[in-house]
Design an enzyme around this catalytic site. Structure first.
Site, short mmCIF file in Angstrom:
data_model
loop_
_atom_site.label_atom_id
_atom_site.label_comp_id
_atom_site.label_asym_id
_atom_site.label_seq_id
_atom_site.Cartn_x
_atom_site.Cartn_y
_atom_site.Cartn_z
N HIS A 1 31.12 37.13 42.16
CA HIS A 1 29.89 37.78 42.01
C HIS A 1 29.27 37.94 40.54
O HIS A 1 28.10 37.78 40.75
CB HIS A 1 30.40 39.44 42.40
CG HIS A 1 30.64 39.59 43.87
ND1 HIS A 1 30.89 40.81 44.31
CD2 HIS A 1 30.69 38.52 44.96
CE1 HIS A 1 31.46 40.46 45.53
NE2 HIS A 1 31.11 39.40 45.98
N SER B 1 27.93 36.06 49.08
CA SER B 1 27.91 37.23 48.21
C SER B 1 27.60 36.12 46.63
O SER B 1 26.97 37.08 45.97
CB SER B 1 28.89 38.08 48.19
OG SER B 1 30.19 37.50 48.12
#
Length: 234
Positions: A180, A128
């Site tokens: 992220h 991610s």
């Protein structure tokens, strides 16, 4: 051993397609099944994002290897699906070597941000960080080609996923939200630095230089903050 024309054609077709996306998928699939087979989840311990191992044992390669490990089937499947669909499109638009740099450097920026701002004793990993880097590179396209219908549709297609991912990350303490954020910023900066193939004139040279400087600055700051948090720097 001779290679016939049909095999040459298949090889060329594969190389012309998003083959790096497929390679990244194969790597994280092999690593995931290794994690499931080996006892004691030793793969995650050896490859995961661990601030202590970086600060005290100088295992800086851990800024890269966490990109390819996943915790649980759902984590692996979700990231693999997003990588397959979005990675293929981003690699087609940016070209192979630009996609390679965006994916890896975004993941590195996400992991070094995690090193700087996560709590100690946290073991994290996942594609991610790099996937959010692809989102960042997509934002750059939206800025430079805001009147391009195809680009606008591509950005809109993944915007909902980005928003929900951030909301889910904030509400779920098991999600590495700092990874992220770092990946998203890294992808935005690297995407703006590299530009598109044969479209370099669409990107201001000043903005590209600034993007490279900001990327290096943020990377160094995160390293210093992380080392300070672990008592290496006073």
């Amino acid at each position: 051993m001779k290679v016939n024309r049909q095999q040459q054609f298949k090889l060329k077709s594969w190389l012309d397609g998003p083959f790096l996306t497929q390679i990244f998928l194969v790597i994280q699939t092999i690593v995931f099944f290794a994690m499931e087979v080996l006892p004691g989840n030793s793969v995650a311990f050896e490859l995961g994002m661990s601030g202590q191992h970086i600060a005290y044992l100088h295992e800086w390669w851990r800024l890269i290897t966490p990109i390819f490990i996943h915790f649980g089937m759902m984590h692996f499947v979700l990231n693999s699906v997003v990588l397959y669909f979005m990675g293929s499109q981003i690699e087609t638009v940016y070209g192979h070597w630009r996609f390679f740099l965006i994916y890896l450097l975004s993941g590195i920026m996400g992991n070094v941000t995690s090193f700087a701002f996560n709590e100690m004793n946290v073991l994290s990993g996942g594609a991610s960080t790099s996937l959010f880097g692809l989102f960042g590179a997509l934002f750059v396209l939206g800025i430079h080609y805001k009147n391009d219908y195809v680009v606008k549709q591509l950005v809109r297609r993944y915007m909902i996923f980005i928003v929900f991912s951030f909301i889910f990350g904030i509400s779920d303490t098991s999600v590495d939200i700092w990874g992220h954020v770092g990946g998203l910023i890294g992808g935005f900066l690297i995407g703006n630095l590299l530009g598109l193939p044969n479209r370099s004139n669409d990107y201001s040279i000043h903005h590209r230089i600034i993007s490279s400087i900001v990327f290096l600055f943020l990377f160094i700051i995160c390293v210093l903050v992380g080392l300070k948090n672990y008592g290496i720097l006073v």
